[in-house]
Design a protein around this motif. Structure first.
Motif, mmCIF file in Angstrom:
data_model
loop_
_atom_site.group_PDB
_atom_site.id
_atom_site.type_symbol
_atom_site.label_atom_id
_atom_site.label_comp_id
_atom_site.label_asym_id
_atom_site.label_seq_id
_atom_site.Cartn_x
_atom_site.Cartn_y
_atom_site.Cartn_z
ATOM 1 N N LEU A 193 -3.180 -4.195 10.159
ATOM 2 C CA LEU A 193 -2.734 -3.784 8.829
ATOM 3 C C LEU A 193 -2.657 -2.260 8.719
ATOM 4 O O LEU A 193 -1.681 -1.712 8.191
ATOM 5 C CB LEU A 193 -3.668 -4.347 7.757
ATOM 6 N N GLU A 194 -3.666 -1.575 9.210
ATOM 7 C CA GLU A 194 -3.659 -0.114 9.116
ATOM 8 C C GLU A 194 -2.602 0.490 10.039
ATOM 9 O O GLU A 194 -1.966 1.495 9.702
ATOM 10 C CB GLU A 194 -5.034 0.450 9.462
ATOM 11 N N LEU A 195 -2.384 -0.121 11.209
ATOM 12 C CA LEU A 195 -1.352 0.355 12.135
ATOM 13 C C LEU A 195 0.009 0.356 11.465
ATOM 14 O O LEU A 195 0.747 1.353 11.515
ATOM 15 C CB LEU A 195 -1.319 -0.536 13.372
ATOM 16 N N TRP A 196 0.363 -0.764 10.794
ATOM 17 C CA TRP A 196 1.687 -0.851 10.192
ATOM 18 C C TRP A 196 1.808 -0.045 8.910
ATOM 19 O O TRP A 196 2.891 0.455 8.586
ATOM 20 C CB TRP A 196 2.066 -2.313 9.977
ATOM 21 N N ALA A 197 0.708 0.122 8.206
ATOM 22 C CA ALA A 197 0.747 1.017 7.047
ATOM 23 C C ALA A 197 0.988 2.449 7.499
ATOM 24 O O ALA A 197 1.794 3.179 6.901
ATOM 25 C CB ALA A 197 -0.555 0.922 6.260
ATOM 26 N N GLU A 198 0.334 2.841 8.574
ATOM 27 C CA GLU A 198 0.502 4.209 9.075
ATOM 28 C C GLU A 198 1.913 4.423 9.623
ATOM 29 O O GLU A 198 2.503 5.492 9.425
ATOM 30 C CB GLU A 198 -0.531 4.497 10.160
ATOM 31 N N ARG A 199 2.458 3.427 10.280
ATOM 32 C CA ARG A 199 3.843 3.546 10.770
ATOM 33 C C ARG A 199 4.815 3.700 9.600
ATOM 34 O O ARG A 199 5.772 4.485 9.682
ATOM 35 C CB ARG A 199 4.223 2.331 11.615
ATOM 36 N N SER A 200 4.572 2.961 8.538
ATOM 37 C CA SER A 200 5.427 3.077 7.357
ATOM 38 C C SER A 200 5.303 4.459 6.737
ATOM 39 O O SER A 200 6.301 5.052 6.304
ATOM 40 C CB SER A 200 5.059 2.002 6.325
ATOM 41 N N ARG A 201 4.084 4.970 6.663
ATOM 42 C CA ARG A 201 3.885 6.320 6.115
ATOM 43 C C ARG A 201 4.653 7.352 6.933
ATOM 44 O O ARG A 201 5.270 8.265 6.383
ATOM 45 C CB ARG A 201 2.397 6.667 6.122
ATOM 46 N N GLU A 202 4.615 7.202 8.247
ATOM 47 C CA GLU A 202 5.315 8.154 9.112
ATOM 48 C C GLU A 202 6.828 8.059 8.913
ATOM 49 O O GLU A 202 7.529 9.076 8.914
ATOM 50 C CB GLU A 202 4.957 7.883 10.569
ATOM 51 N N GLU A 203 7.334 6.840 8.752
ATOM 52 C CA GLU A 203 8.775 6.649 8.550
ATOM 53 C C GLU A 203 9.232 7.197 7.203
ATOM 54 O O GLU A 203 10.295 7.808 7.097
ATOM 55 C CB GLU A 203 9.114 5.162 8.647
ATOM 56 N N VAL A 204 8.426 6.987 6.180
ATOM 57 C CA VAL A 204 8.800 7.373 4.825
ATOM 58 C C VAL A 204 8.589 8.863 4.585
ATOM 59 O O VAL A 204 9.410 9.528 3.946
ATOM 60 C CB VAL A 204 7.993 6.543 3.799
ATOM 61 N N GLY A 205 7.490 9.398 5.101
ATOM 62 C CA GLY A 205 7.172 10.801 4.850
ATOM 63 C C GLY A 205 6.951 11.063 3.376
ATOM 64 O O GLY A 205 6.220 10.340 2.702
ATOM 65 N N GLU A 206 7.625 12.071 2.834
ATOM 66 C CA GLU A 206 7.507 12.411 1.409
ATOM 67 C C GLU A 206 8.543 11.683 0.561
ATOM 68 O O GLU A 206 8.600 11.890 -0.652
ATOM 69 C CB GLU A 206 7.673 13.928 1.230
ATOM 70 N N LYS A 207 9.341 10.841 1.185
ATOM 71 C CA LYS A 207 10.377 10.116 0.457
ATOM 72 C C LYS A 207 9.820 8.815 -0.109
ATOM 73 O O LYS A 207 8.618 8.564 -0.069
ATOM 74 C CB LYS A 207 11.577 9.846 1.371
ATOM 75 N N VAL B 106 0.834 -1.206 0.000
ATOM 76 C CA VAL B 106 0.000 0.000 0.000
ATOM 77 C C VAL B 106 0.868 1.255 0.000
ATOM 78 O O VAL B 106 0.617 2.206 -0.758
ATOM 79 C CB VAL B 106 -0.948 -0.003 1.219
ATOM 80 N N VAL B 107 1.901 1.265 0.823
ATOM 81 C CA VAL B 107 2.780 2.440 0.884
ATOM 82 C C VAL B 107 3.612 2.558 -0.389
ATOM 83 O O VAL B 107 3.831 3.665 -0.894
ATOM 84 C CB VAL B 107 3.671 2.390 2.141
ATOM 85 N N TYR B 108 4.078 1.449 -0.926
ATOM 86 C CA TYR B 108 4.753 1.484 -2.233
ATOM 87 C C TYR B 108 3.857 2.156 -3.270
ATOM 88 O O TYR B 108 4.282 3.049 -4.014
ATOM 89 C CB TYR B 108 5.065 0.064 -2.713
ATOM 90 N N VAL B 109 2.604 1.721 -3.335
ATOM 91 C CA VAL B 109 1.662 2.256 -4.324
ATOM 92 C C VAL B 109 1.451 3.753 -4.116
ATOM 93 O O VAL B 109 1.461 4.539 -5.082
ATOM 94 C CB VAL B 109 0.325 1.495 -4.249
ATOM 95 N N GLU B 110 1.285 4.157 -2.879
ATOM 96 C CA GLU B 110 1.063 5.579 -2.595
ATOM 97 C C GLU B 110 2.244 6.436 -3.023
ATOM 98 O O GLU B 110 2.081 7.494 -3.631
ATOM 99 C CB GLU B 110 0.785 5.763 -1.099
ATOM 100 N N ARG B 111 3.447 5.975 -2.728
ATOM 101 C CA ARG B 111 4.631 6.774 -3.075
ATOM 102 C C ARG B 111 4.925 6.710 -4.578
ATOM 103 O O ARG B 111 5.410 7.680 -5.164
ATOM 104 C CB ARG B 111 5.846 6.297 -2.284
ATOM 105 N N MET B 112 4.638 5.584 -5.209
ATOM 106 C CA MET B 112 4.816 5.496 -6.658
ATOM 107 C C MET B 112 3.849 6.434 -7.375
ATOM 108 O O MET B 112 4.195 7.040 -8.392
ATOM 109 C CB MET B 112 4.637 4.049 -7.129
ATOM 110 N N ARG B 113 2.650 6.553 -6.851
ATOM 111 C CA ARG B 113 1.713 7.519 -7.430
ATOM 112 C C ARG B 113 2.293 8.924 -7.340
ATOM 113 O O ARG B 113 2.259 9.690 -8.307
ATOM 114 C CB ARG B 113 0.384 7.463 -6.696
ATOM 115 N N ALA B 114 2.830 9.261 -6.172
ATOM 116 C CA ALA B 114 3.365 10.604 -5.970
ATOM 117 C C ALA B 114 4.560 10.885 -6.872
ATOM 118 O O ALA B 114 4.739 11.998 -7.360
ATOM 119 C CB ALA B 114 3.751 10.800 -4.496
#
Length: 299
Positions: A207-221, A8-16
């Motif tokens: 699932l949402e907890l770990w997706a959110e943690r990944s989003r926080e770690e990655v930020g805009e990167k 999910v986070v891969y997809v979100e950042r690839m979109r960006a």
């Protein structure tokens, strides 16, 4: 293997990073990566990325005129964003996709290369890659219960089956079952309605907890450290370490390349299941409880 939160986070950042950008060049290092023949992988060169989606554990990159790259990272495949034209690393490098602002580099740090990509023309062609797994955030409790009871398996097997549920693998199934206080070896036919409701709630929460943690770690990167073993996990990859909720040493069941981790106190009523990797050596001497296991370790 990247699972629901990671994909999910891969997809979100690839979109960006990619949507609206033209693919300038594809550089393949491994001729075995692309498993389809027609259209060729170079057909996307010069086309703009118009969308990025998830299908189970696969990533779908859509270009102009409904041309798709279907990416399956498998166990050790990873995607990284690098400077435009960046070289492919030694043995791990599989491919690079060059865009005006940078290059998407695909690696696989494993001797046996399992990652794969298909080039598909037309959205109808994507149906071949849909394993039919239920999306747990889009279903009702009744649909979840019906899918869980449609086949009689252990909870661990059912949660990780792509035919039954979408995007859940070895790591997060351990965390889900610990959160739900359910044994990985409980048969789905034996679950009551309250346990199934609890399992669905835990599945969504974890699932949402770990997706959110990944989003926080990655930020805009772009994600750079995707792993199945995360700091803060309750049981997965924590064999013999204390359960964060009760302090009992986490136990495991090993089968082939997969390892199931669980807490005997929180999940199995104190019972320790045989670890196939060791039980053949110990035979009848395999400890049946946490106390016996600790005594064995202290000898």
């Amino acid at each position: 293997m990247p699972e629901w939160p990671d994909v999910v986070v891969y997809v979100e950042r690839m979109r960006a990073y990619l949507v609206g950008e033209p693919l300038e060049k594809v550089r393949l290092k491994s001729v075995f990566l692309v498993r389809s023949v027609s259209p060729p992988v170079t057909a996307a060169e010069g086309c703009r990325v118009v969308g990025v989606e998830r299908s189970g554990k696969r990533i779908l990159v859509e270009f102009d005129d409904e041309l798709f790259y279907v990416i399956h990272l498998m166990i050790a495949g990873r995607l990284r964003w690098r400077k435009r034209g960046a070289g492919l690393p030694g043995r791990a490098g599989l491919a690079a996709f060059d865009f005006p602002k940078g290059s998407l580099v695909w690696t696989e740090a494993a001797q046996r290369k399992r990652a794969s990509m298909h080039v598909v023309e037309g959205r109808a062609g994507l149906a071949a890659f849909d394993r039919g797994g239920l999306e747990v955030f889009d279903c009702t409790l009744e649909e979840f219960a019906a899918r869980l009871r449609s086949e009689n398996h252990t909870l661990k097997r059912s949660l990780t089956s792509p035919r039954l549920f979408s995007g859940i693998g070895n790591a997060y199934s351990d965390e889900i079952l610990h959160h739900a206080r359910l044994s990985p070896l409980t048969w789905t036919s034996r679950l009551d309605d309250e346990e199934i409701e609890r399992l669905l709630a835990s599945t969504r929460t974890v699932l949402e907890l770990w997706a959110e943690r990944s989003r926080e770690e990655v930020g805009e990167k772009f994600p750079d450290k995707v792993t199945a073993f995360r700091d803060g996990m309750a049981v997965h990859g924590r064999f013999r370490e204390p359960c964060p909720d009760c302090g009992t040493p986490v136990q495991r069941i090993v089968k082939g390349e997969n390892e199931t981790n669980y807490c005997p106190t929180c999940q199995t009523g104190g019972k320790v299941y045989a670890d196939r990797a060791l039980s053949k050596l110990l035979g009848k001497d395999w400890p049946k409880s946490v106390e016996e296991w600790e005594e064995l370790r202290d000898r």
